[in-house]
Design an enzyme around this catalytic site. Structure first.
Site, mmCIF file in Angstrom:
data_model
loop_
_atom_site.group_PDB
_atom_site.id
_atom_site.type_symbol
_atom_site.label_atom_id
_atom_site.label_comp_id
_atom_site.label_asym_id
_atom_site.label_seq_id
_atom_site.Cartn_x
_atom_site.Cartn_y
_atom_site.Cartn_z
ATOM 1 C CE LYS A 78 -3.819 2.120 2.644
ATOM 2 N NZ LYS A 78 -4.736 1.969 3.802
ATOM 3 C CB SER A 158 -7.955 4.187 2.977
ATOM 4 O OG SER A 158 -7.146 3.468 3.897
ATOM 5 C CB SER A 182 -8.738 1.427 5.940
ATOM 6 O OG SER A 182 -9.433 2.654 5.960
#
Length: 494
Positions: A78, A158, A182
């Site tokens: 990420k 997210s 998330s």
């Protein structure tokens, strides 16, 4: 072996050890898949040459007989994790051009274990969002579709790029972070597994901060076994992070027996929300039956302060964000605005932050600054902290009664269309209704795919565990996964 990118971590690890496949072959299969998946916008900084070098080194390590479980396995990272010499933008324009001179502890742990980094994954800007629509790179897209409808769906947020990449088999697994859901919400939206460990289990050092008392890294994988393998590699005490727990990391995979006979599973009355879709209610009931079938005792419980969790979260998280994001000023790194003649330092700060931050980040910074300001600190921030303490005590009381894990829905709906909820921030925030309590209390939580809705979209269930007992939580999730038997995959359209 055909379609190597479709393997999970455990299958690929075993194939590597047997010599049936090499890390170079696995890596090339994933790189080829990534090249053809531009429509998903999951990978935003590709690192093919780094990946190939790491794969060759992993093959040599495996051949020498000195290989941890993650050695040679291609994964995505990420964009919130700082990776040495590789763009790390947290999905924001304000960090444009930032190339860290250091590696985050979690990504460093994975690389030391021999994992192969394919590239950086899309995400909501500074991890603020539930749909991956606030990213400077544009929307990440869910590989799933509603029946024959071609409307693009959100992969959740997210960690939307991570979820999309794993679900579409662009990588074998990915890192995510979870501040209010998330990891778990995007995992549920894309039919994969995602675990947020206990706060302090994974180091936060080198992960761009959103809300420091809530943020926690975790793996996003194709199965519970894969989550156990990757989580063990990510965890460990880190003296560079004052909130990192100095506790031994167990072999989580070895704890996956599937035996949960006699375990007490709590069902909280407060998670029955008004307007919850029948499909979510039905799935939750099926989850209870599955765990009872596995020998667990199902117990009705109460978590009375649940209804205050979302409003308290949306005071605490923006407050911490406004403080953490104060450092992005255009002085030392990242984007700096072009100044007009006569502009001073104040104008430089204002223009840089106005240009560098997106609307959602600005909204949360303003909320956070407001609730921390003189005259409002006690009314909002201090009150929210007190509510947080009560939420934590609710869980402590339940666990003191002998409850081993708590079963809830993971999300209030299946994945929705991109653009369908972006005009209403409050509606978007409601996506976190089942997940934020876990962050507020610092507990481990896992989302497991357990069924599909009428349109064929995946739905997930969440299990919440006792602090530091991720192994026990993973084992309960393993039993649930076995009975749910979820094997659906998105049809390839990209």
């Amino acid at each position: 072996m055909a379609e190597l990118n479709k393997l999970g971590l455990a299958e690929a690890r075993d194939a590597l050890r047997k010599g049936d496949v090499t890390s170079v072959e696995l890596t090339e299969a994933c790189l080829t898949e990534i090249e053809g998946a531009g429509a998903l916008n999951a990978f935003v900084h590709n690192t093919p040459e780094i990946a190939r070098d790491q794969a060759k080194a992993a093959d040599a390590r495996i051949k020498a007989g000195d290989a941890p479980d993650m050695c040679g396995l291609p994964i995505g990272i990420k964009d919130l994790f700082c990776t040495k010499g590789v763009p790390s933008q947290a999905g924001s324009r304000i960090l444009e051009g930032f190339l860290p001179e250091y590696e985050s502890t979690v990504s460093g742990n994975l690389l030391e274990a021999g994992a192969v980094m394919l590239g950086k994954l899309n995400m909501d800007e500074f991890a603020m969002g539930s749909s991956n629509e606030t990213s400077v790179y544009g929307n990440a897209v869910n590989p799933w579709r509603r029946g024959n409808d071609e409307a693009a769906l959100t992969p959740g947020g997210s960690s939307g790029g991570s979820a999309s990449a794993v679900a579409a088999d662009l990588c074998l697994a990915a890192t995510g972070t979870d501040t209010g859901g998330s990891i778990r919400q995007p995992a549920a939206f894309t039919g994969i597994t995602g675990i947020k460990p206990t706060y302090g289990r994974c180091s936060r050092w080198g992960i761009v901060a959103f809300a420091s008392s809530l943020d926690q890294a975790g793996p996003m994988t194709k199965s519970v076994r894969d989550a156990a393998i990757m989580l063990e590699a990510m965890c460990g005490h880190d003296p560079k992070d004052s909130t990192s727990a100095d506790l031994p990391v167990p072999n989580f995979e070895a704890m996956l027996t599937g035996d949960i006979k006699g375990k007490k599973i709590g069902i909280p009355a407060e998670y029955r929300m008004d307007g919850m879709p029948d499909e979510i209610e039905t799935l939750w009931a099926q989850g209870r039956e599955m765990l009872a079938d596995a020998g667990a005792e199902i117990v009705d419980i109460s978590l009375p302060h649940t209804k205050y969790a979302l409003p308290a979260y949306y005071v605490i998280a923006p407050a911490e964000a406004s403080s953490n994001l104060a450092r992005y000023d255009g002085v030392r790194y990242g984007h700096r605005a072009t100044l007009s003649q006569g502009d001073g330092i104040t104008e430089m700060y204002e223009k840089t932050r106005a240009e560098g931050f997106g609307d959602e980040v600005k909204r949360r910074v303003m909320i956070g600054t407001y609730v921390l300001s003189a005259g409002f600190y006690d009314a909002y921030y201090n009150r929210a902290r007190k509510v947080r303490t009560l939420i934590k005590k609710d869980f402590e009381d339940v666990f003191a009664q002998g409850i081993d894990a708590i079963l809830t829905p993971a999300t209030p709906s299946a994945a929705f269309g991109l653009g369908e909820a972006s005009d209403d921030p409050v509606q978007m925030y409601l996506n976190d209704v089942f997940t934020v309590t876990v962050n507020m209390a610092g507990l481990p939580g896992i989302a497991v795919p357990a069924g599909t809705d009428a349109q064929g979209l995946p739905l997930g269930l969440q299990l919440i565990g006792r602090p530091w007992e991720e192994g026990d939580l993973l084992n309960t999730a393993y039993a649930l996964e076995a009975r749910a038997g979820f094997v659906a995959k998105p049809g390839k359209w990209w």
